[in-house]
Design an enzyme around this catalytic site. Structure first.
Site, short mmCIF file in Angstrom:
data_model
loop_
_atom_site.label_atom_id
_atom_site.label_comp_id
_atom_site.label_asym_id
_atom_site.label_seq_id
_atom_site.Cartn_x
_atom_site.Cartn_y
_atom_site.Cartn_z
N MET A 63 -2.63 -3.87 -15.43
CA MET A 63 -4.15 -3.95 -14.72
C MET A 63 -4.96 -3.69 -16.49
O MET A 63 -5.78 -3.33 -16.27
CB MET A 63 -4.35 -3.73 -14.61
CG MET A 63 -3.67 -4.60 -12.94
SD MET A 63 -4.69 -5.92 -13.30
CE MET A 63 -4.18 -6.98 -11.28
N GLY B 25 4.13 1.54 -2.06
CA GLY B 25 4.36 2.35 -2.60
C GLY B 25 4.14 2.87 -3.89
O GLY B 25 2.60 3.09 -3.27
N LYS C 215 12.69 0.48 -12.01
CA LYS C 215 11.61 -0.02 -12.43
C LYS C 215 12.89 -1.06 -12.22
O LYS C 215 13.85 -1.09 -12.94
CB LYS C 215 10.87 -0.32 -13.74
CG LYS C 215 10.57 -1.58 -14.00
CD LYS C 215 9.38 -2.01 -14.95
CE LYS C 215 8.90 -2.93 -15.83
NZ LYS C 215 8.11 -3.79 -14.43
N GLY D 96 6.99 -7.29 -17.19
CA GLY D 96 5.99 -8.21 -16.91
C GLY D 96 5.41 -8.59 -18.26
O GLY D 96 4.71 -9.36 -19.34
N HIS E 113 10.62 1.84 -20.10
CA HIS E 113 9.87 2.42 -18.02
C HIS E 113 10.24 3.19 -17.14
O HIS E 113 11.85 3.75 -17.67
CB HIS E 113 9.67 1.15 -17.34
CG HIS E 113 8.35 0.05 -18.15
ND1 HIS E 113 8.66 -0.91 -18.69
CD2 HIS E 113 7.18 0.03 -17.30
CE1 HIS E 113 7.32 -1.15 -18.40
NE2 HIS E 113 6.38 -1.40 -18.71
N HIS E 114 9.64 3.97 -16.01
CA HIS E 114 10.58 4.60 -15.33
C HIS E 114 11.78 4.23 -14.73
O HIS E 114 12.24 3.10 -14.57
CB HIS E 114 9.79 5.32 -14.24
CG HIS E 114 9.41 4.07 -13.49
ND1 HIS E 114 9.71 2.80 -12.05
CD2 HIS E 114 7.80 3.36 -14.00
CE1 HIS E 114 9.31 1.96 -11.89
NE2 HIS E 114 7.92 2.12 -13.16
N MET F 126 2.45 2.44 -6.75
CA MET F 126 1.18 1.82 -7.34
C MET F 126 0.16 0.97 -6.30
O MET F 126 -1.06 2.15 -6.32
CB MET F 126 1.19 0.10 -7.66
CG MET F 126 1.63 0.35 -9.40
SD MET F 126 0.41 1.19 -10.24
CE MET F 126 -0.83 0.55 -9.46
N ALA G 63 0.82 -0.58 0.17
CA ALA G 63 -0.01 0.26 -0.53
C ALA G 63 0.64 1.21 0.00
O ALA G 63 -0.01 2.16 -0.79
CB ALA G 63 -1.25 -0.23 1.01
P1 NAD Z 1 7.02 -0.27 -5.22
O1 NAD Z 1 8.70 -0.30 -4.73
O2 NAD Z 1 6.86 1.79 -5.29
O3 NAD Z 1 6.17 -0.98 -4.49
C1 NAD Z 1 6.47 -1.84 -4.25
C2 NAD Z 1 5.56 -2.21 -2.08
O4 NAD Z 1 5.85 -4.15 -2.04
C3 NAD Z 1 6.86 -1.23 -1.46
O5 NAD Z 1 6.06 -0.44 -0.63
C4 NAD Z 1 7.27 -2.30 -1.00
O6 NAD Z 1 7.70 -2.25 0.92
C5 NAD Z 1 5.98 -3.20 -0.71
N1 NAD Z 1 6.14 -4.24 -0.19
C6 NAD Z 1 7.20 -5.63 -0.26
N2 NAD Z 1 7.21 -6.50 0.25
C7 NAD Z 1 5.90 -6.42 1.35
C8 NAD Z 1 5.56 -7.51 2.32
N3 NAD Z 1 5.98 -8.77 2.42
N4 NAD Z 1 4.70 -7.49 2.52
C9 NAD Z 1 3.62 -5.98 2.09
N5 NAD Z 1 4.12 -4.90 1.06
C10 NAD Z 1 5.50 -5.61 0.64
O7 NAD Z 1 6.93 -0.39 -6.66
P2 NAD Z 1 5.97 -0.10 -7.40
O8 NAD Z 1 5.91 0.61 -8.44
O9 NAD Z 1 4.20 0.31 -6.49
O10 NAD Z 1 5.14 -1.88 -8.01
C11 NAD Z 1 5.02 -2.64 -7.48
C12 NAD Z 1 4.78 -3.66 -8.68
O11 NAD Z 1 3.62 -3.11 -9.48
C13 NAD Z 1 5.71 -3.98 -9.12
O12 NAD Z 1 5.77 -5.67 -9.34
C14 NAD Z 1 5.66 -3.60 -10.06
O13 NAD Z 1 6.33 -4.26 -11.57
C15 NAD Z 1 4.09 -3.99 -10.77
N6 NAD Z 1 3.39 -3.33 -11.23
C16 NAD Z 1 2.65 -3.76 -11.88
C17 NAD Z 1 1.42 -3.10 -12.98
C18 NAD Z 1 -0.02 -3.76 -13.76
O14 NAD Z 1 -0.51 -3.33 -14.44
N7 NAD Z 1 0.06 -5.01 -13.04
C19 NAD Z 1 1.52 -1.43 -13.20
C20 NAD Z 1 3.12 -0.31 -12.52
C21 NAD Z 1 3.70 -1.73 -11.95
#
Ligand code: NAD
Length: 270
Positions: free
Chosen positions: A128, A14, A162, A168, A158-159, A16, A12
């Site tokens: 998504m 992070g 990443k 993916g 990507h930014h 996304m 939450a």
């Molecule tokens: P981010 O690094 O900003 O956030 C990830 C968060 O997950 C961090 O706050 C971290 O502390 C937390 N985390 C790690 N282990 C955890 C655990 N055990 N329990 C709870 N929280 C935990 O990354 P982001 O940019 O927010 O991306 C997150 C993921 O989503 C990545 O894998 C990214 O590639 C993916 N993503 C997917 C889409 C999609 O459309 N499917 C879009 C954007 C990003």
């Protein structure tokens, strides 16, 4: 009026996760009941609304996956592969539906998803956004229609933050092309190029660019002799992924146990 859907959010705090918090806040059909971060990470105990957008929500960021899953109708995960595993296990134990957008998953994560699908509805999408799902469909159609004489290259950007490469979503596009050509990525993928040597026939090439704040660009190139077809999808902001995740959560809450994808959701809409 129907009750809002209760959402527990993993990752939450992070990038996304914060976007999903803001999107839920603006979506009357959804209510955030739990926001989870990794134990010991910054912000645990603080208000997740304040963390996400500076406006308190009356809900503290927790590090208790089990309590979060028990409070939820759907657990939404945007974290890391390790976080995904914790989230999936908690959802399975609490018998709540599971939506994950986490990327960088390997075969063991996919096997865990498949196993959980025997007990609960699970949904995974490397991207998504709805437009990306359409790109994937069009890519499959193009791969079916164009002969193997067309070389395929997938370019993504990507930014700068990443962590995984290729994205993916790029891998998913590659899998779609490989399936259309009766092969697998394991047999046909070429990741990046350096040095000498001609392109091997039938390979699916990947190139990953990183920089700035690019939310996600994907281009699939079918290059033939004298002609080239390019299909491109550009994500303008992270909000489209949060919207898609909530749309998936709403849809998944009405589905029986099973493993679902964006393609399944699109097909169900028709
Ligand atoms: P981010 O690094 O900003 O956030 C990830 C968060 O997950 C961090 O706050 C971290 O502390 C937390 N985390 C790690 N282990 C955890 C655990 N055990 N329990 C709870 N929280 C935990 O990354 P982001 O940019 O927010 O991306 C997150 C993921 O989503 C990545 O894998 C990214 O590639 C993916 N993503 C997917 C889409 C999609 O459309 N499917 C879009 C954007 C990003």
């Amino acid at each position: 009026m129907a009750q809002p859907l209760n959402i527990a959010l993993f990752g939450a705090a992070g990038r996304m996760g914060r976007e999903v918090v803001a999107t839920v806040r603006e979506s009357p059909g959804f209510r955030l009941v739990a926001a989870v971060a990794r134990a010991g990470s910054d912000g645990v105990g603080n208000d997740i609304g304040a963390i996400a957008s500076g406006v308190p929500l009356g809900l503290a960021l927790s590090s208790d996956p089990e309590a979060a899953a028990k409070a939820a109708d759907v657990l939404v995960d945007f974290s890391t592969p390790a976080g995904f595993t914790v989230a999936l296990e908690a959802a399975r134990r609490a018998a709540c539906a599971f939506v994950s957008g986490t990327t960088g998953l390997d075969a063991s994560h996919r096997a865990a998803l498949q196993a959980a699908a025997g007990d609960i509805p699970v949904f995974h999408a490397a991207n998504m956004s709805f437009g990306m799902a359409v790109l994937n469909r069009l890519t499959g159609d193009a791969a079916h229609m164009l002969s193997d004489d067309f070389d395929v290259e997938i370019v993504e950007m990507h930014h700068r933050y990443k962590k995984d490469a290729p994205s993916g979503s790029a891998l998913h596009l590659g899998e779609t092309i490989a399936a259309a050509r009766g092969t697998t990525l394991r047999k046909s993928a070429t990741y990046g190029r350096r040095g000498e040597g001609a392109r091997s026939a039938g390979s699916i090439g990947f190139a990953s660019l990183r920089g700035g704040d690019v939310a996600g660009d994907h281009t699939v190139i079918f290059a033939g002799d004298g002609e080239r077809l390019e299909l491109t999808f550009r994500a303008g902001s992270r909000r489209i992924f949060a919207n898609g995740a909530l749309r998936a959560a709403g849809w998944l809450a009405t589905q029986p146990a099973g493993l679902y994808s964006m393609g399944d959701m699109i097909n169900a809409l028709k």
